[in-house]
Design a protein around this motif. Sequence first.
Motif, PDB file in Angstrom:
ATOM      1  N   ALA A 126       0.821  -1.215   0.000  1.00 28.36           N
ATOM      2  CA  ALA A 126       0.000   0.000   0.000  1.00 28.36           C
ATOM      3  C   ALA A 126       0.854   1.263   0.000  1.00 28.36           C
ATOM      4  N   LYS A 127       1.912   1.272   0.790  1.00 28.58           N
ATOM      5  CA  LYS A 127       2.763   2.464   0.855  1.00 28.58           C
ATOM      6  C   LYS A 127       3.448   2.726  -0.482  1.00 28.58           C
ATOM      7  N   GLU A 128       3.923   1.673  -1.126  1.00 30.61           N
ATOM      8  CA  GLU A 128       4.572   1.833  -2.428  1.00 30.61           C
ATOM      9  C   GLU A 128       3.571   2.327  -3.473  1.00 30.61           C
ATOM     10  N   ALA A 129       2.348   1.823  -3.418  1.00 27.17           N
ATOM     11  CA  ALA A 129       1.321   2.262  -4.369  1.00 27.17           C
ATOM     12  C   ALA A 129       0.988   3.734  -4.164  1.00 27.17           C
ATOM     13  N   LEU A 130       0.925   4.154  -2.913  1.00 21.44           N
ATOM     14  CA  LEU A 130       0.658   5.556  -2.617  1.00 21.44           C
ATOM     15  C   LEU A 130       1.807   6.439  -3.103  1.00 21.44           C
ATOM     16  N   ASP A 131       3.037   5.990  -2.882  1.00 18.77           N
ATOM     17  CA  ASP A 131       4.196   6.739  -3.370  1.00 18.77           C
ATOM     18  C   ASP A 131       4.202   6.825  -4.892  1.00 18.77           C
ATOM     19  N   LEU A 132       3.845   5.744  -5.551  1.00 25.27           N
ATOM     20  CA  LEU A 132       3.788   5.739  -7.011  1.00 25.27           C
ATOM     21  C   LEU A 132       2.728   6.708  -7.517  1.00 25.27           C
ATOM     22  N   ALA A 133       1.561   6.693  -6.896  1.00 25.96           N
ATOM     23  CA  ALA A 133       0.489   7.616  -7.294  1.00 25.96           C
ATOM     24  C   ALA A 133       0.921   9.061  -7.071  1.00 25.96           C
ATOM     25  N   ARG A 134       1.615   9.313  -5.974  1.00 26.74           N
ATOM     26  CA  ARG A 134       2.104  10.664  -5.683  1.00 26.74           C
ATOM     27  C   ARG A 134       3.117  11.112  -6.733  1.00 26.74           C
ATOM     28  N   MET A 135       4.029  10.225  -7.111  1.00 24.07           N
ATOM     29  CA  MET A 135       5.030  10.572  -8.124  1.00 24.07           C
ATOM     30  C   MET A 135       4.380  10.808  -9.487  1.00 24.07           C
ATOM     31  N   GLN A 136       3.366  10.009  -9.822  1.00 20.47           N
ATOM     32  CA  GLN A 136       2.660  10.217 -11.089  1.00 20.47           C
ATOM     33  C   GLN A 136       1.975  11.573 -11.100  1.00 20.47           C
ATOM     34  N   GLU A 137       1.369  11.943  -9.988  1.00 19.94           N
ATOM     35  CA  GLU A 137       0.692  13.240  -9.909  1.00 19.94           C
ATOM     36  C   GLU A 137       1.707  14.377 -10.017  1.00 19.94           C
ATOM     37  N   GLN A 138       2.852  14.229  -9.379  1.00 20.85           N
ATOM     38  CA  GLN A 138       3.882  15.266  -9.470  1.00 20.85           C
ATOM     39  C   GLN A 138       4.394  15.412 -10.898  1.00 20.85           C
ATOM     40  N   SER A 139       4.584  14.294 -11.596  1.00 18.92           N
ATOM     41  CA  SER A 139       5.067  14.394 -12.973  1.00 18.92           C
ATOM     42  C   SER A 139       4.010  15.017 -13.876  1.00 18.92           C
ATOM     43  N   THR A 140       2.744  14.719 -13.632  1.00 23.20           N
ATOM     44  CA  THR A 140       1.670  15.350 -14.405  1.00 23.20           C
ATOM     45  C   THR A 140       1.663  16.854 -14.155  1.00 23.20           C
ATOM     46  N   GLN A 141       1.814  17.260 -12.904  1.00 23.27           N
ATOM     47  CA  GLN A 141       1.847  18.685 -12.586  1.00 23.27           C
ATOM     48  C   GLN A 141       3.052  19.366 -13.223  1.00 23.27           C
ATOM     49  N   MET A 142       4.189  18.693 -13.263  1.00 25.36           N
ATOM     50  CA  MET A 142       5.373  19.261 -13.891  1.00 25.36           C
ATOM     51  C   MET A 142       5.168  19.424 -15.405  1.00 25.36           C
ATOM     52  N   GLU A 143       4.485  18.457 -16.023  1.00 25.53           N
ATOM     53  CA  GLU A 143       4.177  18.582 -17.451  1.00 25.53           C
ATOM     54  C   GLU A 143       3.297  19.804 -17.703  1.00 25.53           C
ATOM     55  N   HIS A 144       2.285  19.984 -16.859  1.00 25.32           N
ATOM     56  CA  HIS A 144       1.400  21.142 -17.010  1.00 25.32           C
ATOM     57  C   HIS A 144       2.167  22.449 -16.806  1.00 25.32           C
ATOM     58  N   GLN A 145       3.058  22.464 -15.828  1.00 27.52           N
ATOM     59  CA  GLN A 145       3.854  23.672 -15.582  1.00 27.52           C
ATOM     60  C   GLN A 145       4.746  23.992 -16.774  1.00 27.52           C
ATOM     61  N   SER A 146       5.325  22.953 -17.386  1.00 24.44           N
ATOM     62  CA  SER A 146       6.186  23.215 -18.542  1.00 24.44           C
ATOM     63  C   SER A 146       5.362  23.735 -19.721  1.00 24.44           C
ATOM     64  N   LYS A 147       4.147  23.230 -19.888  1.00 26.54           N
ATOM     65  CA  LYS A 147       3.272  23.742 -20.952  1.00 26.54           C
ATOM     66  C   LYS A 147       2.908  25.199 -20.696  1.00 26.54           C
ATOM     67  N   ILE A 148       2.676  25.528 -19.442  1.00 26.60           N
ATOM     68  CA  ILE A 148       2.360  26.922 -19.090  1.00 26.60           C
ATOM     69  C   ILE A 148       3.550  27.815 -19.408  1.00 26.60           C
ATOM     70  N   LYS A 149       4.755  27.368 -19.067  1.00 27.48           N
ATOM     71  CA  LYS A 149       5.951  28.170 -19.349  1.00 27.48           C
ATOM     72  C   LYS A 149       6.128  28.387 -20.848  1.00 27.48           C
TER      73      LYS A 149
END
Length: 121
Positions: A67-90
């Motif tokens: 469960a902890k690894e799955a939560l960490d994976l979901a968190r990392m996926q969300e962070q990478s999605t947010q970084m993609e959006h930030q780069s598109k904004i830039k």
Amino acid sequence: MSWLFGLNKGQPEAPSGLPVQPPPPPPPAGGSSGGGDKPKDKWSNFDPTGLERAAQAAKDLDKSRHAKEALDLARMQEQSTQMEHQSKIKVKQTLYTSTELRVKSYFTLDLLQDGGSFPED
């Protein structure tokens, strides 16, 4: 990790020795409005199967040793999605700035060619 999925959230525990009272029943569906042509409830066509599957998956994940690894994976996926959006904004901000500079230079050249003067700001 049941707190993550909203289980046991906001449910106060009853003191021992006192009987637990059930929640009050919902109001009757017919009501006393008297209008027979009242539109149906917006939830009347709700299909809960997807929600039930998600709840079951959450329970299974909560019981899992991963469960902890799955939560960490979901968190990392969300962070990478947010970084993609930030780069598109830039990129869009950079395009806007370059377009703005082009427009200013165009009008500057146009004024200089016409022999006009710059407007006072």
